[in-house]
Design an enzyme around this catalytic site. Structure first.
Site, short mmCIF file in Angstrom:
data_model
loop_
_atom_site.label_atom_id
_atom_site.label_comp_id
_atom_site.label_asym_id
_atom_site.label_seq_id
_atom_site.Cartn_x
_atom_site.Cartn_y
_atom_site.Cartn_z
N ALA A 165 0.82 -1.01 0.08
CA ALA A 165 0.01 0.00 0.15
C ALA A 165 0.77 1.16 -0.09
CB ALA A 165 -0.79 -0.05 1.24
N LYS A 166 0.42 2.34 -0.27
CA LYS A 166 1.17 3.55 -0.07
C LYS A 166 0.15 4.93 0.05
CE LYS A 166 5.48 5.09 -0.23
NZ LYS A 166 6.64 4.30 0.35
N GLY A 167 0.60 5.80 0.60
CA GLY A 167 -0.19 6.91 0.68
C GLY A 167 0.39 8.11 0.64
#
Ligand code: NAD
Length: 421
Positions: free
Chosen positions: A109-111
């Site tokens: 995931a990444k934000g």
């Protein structure tokens, strides 16, 4: 900018190009290929924040969950003015492959939030972080998706993420985020982990190539969390750091830079790296092309491109940043016979100790730094050996080997789980 160059600099396309090559070499079935190519979920949030002036500003934030096939999503949060959905999407996929390469039970995931943290006051930064976390709180969690620091974020920001999530959950949940301060369920060794992982890979590579560590010349681009810790650890281990750079400029000194002094200068005295006394002053990009034995790009993506890769002059390219080399530059680097330690392996020390932090938080029992470092070394050395062995036996380069090892692991897990409904 010419269209070809613009395409080359699209990190999503760069990541996809490597995935496509590896998937084709692996003979991945069409259905599994399509499933892995796309993220599971992409969330955009608009974050209203009351600024110190009393005015309301609205920031845009993203969280992309690429895969939860092997475990909860895992990936950093980036605060930077040029964050884009494409970038976050690419970084989320890279996290899936990175966790699989080092065989830790996480997906990817990444934000990110489009903002300039340097221009925000501490209280504004806290409000941006809290509102971003609150907007995502239904999707985050120790078993769902676990953020961590990345460019522009740090342990204090992770503490605010933990607190905001815990307030919503009505209980203290430390394992929702990693890279936290030690006083709040952080792990010994996390701060140095990415840099230490890079050094472990360099130690393996120099041994493999029969290079002496003492006097081995290293250039590190980027002097933030990853670059400064890698420089310090490598200096202490006997390497000679001859070049260093941050966003504002670089230094080159054949005789070796006094790294403990530079570390103090930048991290404690908060002075510009480029004003450090001694050495030749260069631009941040130019430092990459000076002669060295090991080049460690540890700043941002797209530094080594098809236009400049021919100027890289090293034996080992060890990638600290995510995506510092474009897919178009790969064949040029390969033709030069440079031994590449690709990002998804080289910088995996950070997520490995994040995993150890998550384990410690969940068991409520914390290890000494020595123990954390031993686990890290074990994981990195084993992963390095697996990637290099695969590359040699299947005659592919190290980057494609790392992708194949990773994709194969995710594909096997996916087949075992099957497709629900
Ligand atoms: P950071 O914000 O702490 O440091 C970034 C450094 O790069 C700073 O010194 C900055 O001045 C420099 N920089 C920025 N633009 C530059 C440019 N154009 N030229 C030269 N230097 C430039 O970030 P970080 O946490 O050290 O992350 C660096 C890279 O490593 C990123 O690609 C990140 O995704 C990756 N990474 C970080 C971790 C981690 O644990 N922090 C783990 C894996 C990968």
């Amino acid at each position: 900018m010419a269209v070809a160059v613009r395409d080359e600099l699209n990190v999503y396309e760069s990541a996809e190009a490597r995935f496509e090559t590896a998937a084709a070499k692996l003979g991945l079935e069409q259905g599994i290929y399509s499933y892995m190519k796309y993220p599971e979920r992409e969330i955009t949030v608009y974050i209203p924040v009351s600024m110190d002036t009393g005015q309301i500003a609205v920031f845009t934030g993203y969280r992309v969950l690429h895969s939860t096939v092997r475990g909860p999503g895992k990936g950093g949060v980036r605060f930077a003015p040029n964050v884009s959905l494409d970038e976050v999407r690419a970084l989320a996929a890279w996290m899936t492959w990175k966790c699989a390469v080092v065989n830790i039970p996480f997906g990817g995931a990444k934000g990110g939030v489009i903002c300039d943290p340097v221009k925000l006051s501490k209280t504004e930064l806290e409000r941006v972080t809290r509102r971003y976390t609150a907007s995502l709180s239904d999707w985050l969690g120790p078993e769902r998706d676990i953020p961590a620091p990345d460019i522009g974020t740090n342990d204090q920001i992770m503490a605010w993420v933990m607190d905001t999530y815990s307030m919503h959950a009505r209980q203290a949940i430390t394992a929702v985020v990693t890279g936290k301060p030690l006083d709040l369920g952080g792990s010994q060794g996390r701060k140095q982990a990415t840099g230490r992982g890079l050094m472990i890979c360099c130690n393996k590579a120099t041994t493999k190539l029969g290079m002496r560590r003492e006097g081995c010349r290293v250039i590190v681009q980027g002097f933030g969390n990853v670059g400064s810790e890698a420089s310090l650890l490598m200096h202490e281990a006997g390497y000679t750091i001859v070049g260093a750079a941050d966003a504002h400029g670089g230094l080159y000194d054949e005789k070796g830079i006094d790294i403990p002094r530079l570390y103090d200068w930048v991290n404690n005295e908060r002075r510009p790296l480029s004003e450090f006394p001694g050495g030749e002053k260069l631009s941040a990009r130019e430092v990459l092309f000076r002669p060295c034995d090991i080049l460690v790009p540890a700043a941002i993506e797209n530094q080594i491109t098809s236009e400049n890769a021919h100027r890289v002059d090293c034996r080992i390219l060890c990638e600290g940043a995510n995506g510092p080399t474009t897919a178009h530059a790969d064949p040029i680097i390969e033709r030069k016979g440079i031994f590449v330690i690709p990002d998804i392996l080289g910088n995996a020390g950070g997520v490995t100790v994040s995993y150890l932090e998550w384990v410690q938080d969940r068991q409520g029992f914390f290890w000494r730094e020595r123990e954390v470092n031993e686990h890290l070394e074990d994981v990195m050395e084993h992963s390095f050996d697996e990637v290099v062995r695969y590359a040699e036996t299947h005659r592919v380069n190290n980057r494609i080997a790392a992708y194949i090892v990773a994709i194969d692991r995710v594909a096997r897990a996916l087949k075992l789980r099957g497709f629900y409904a």
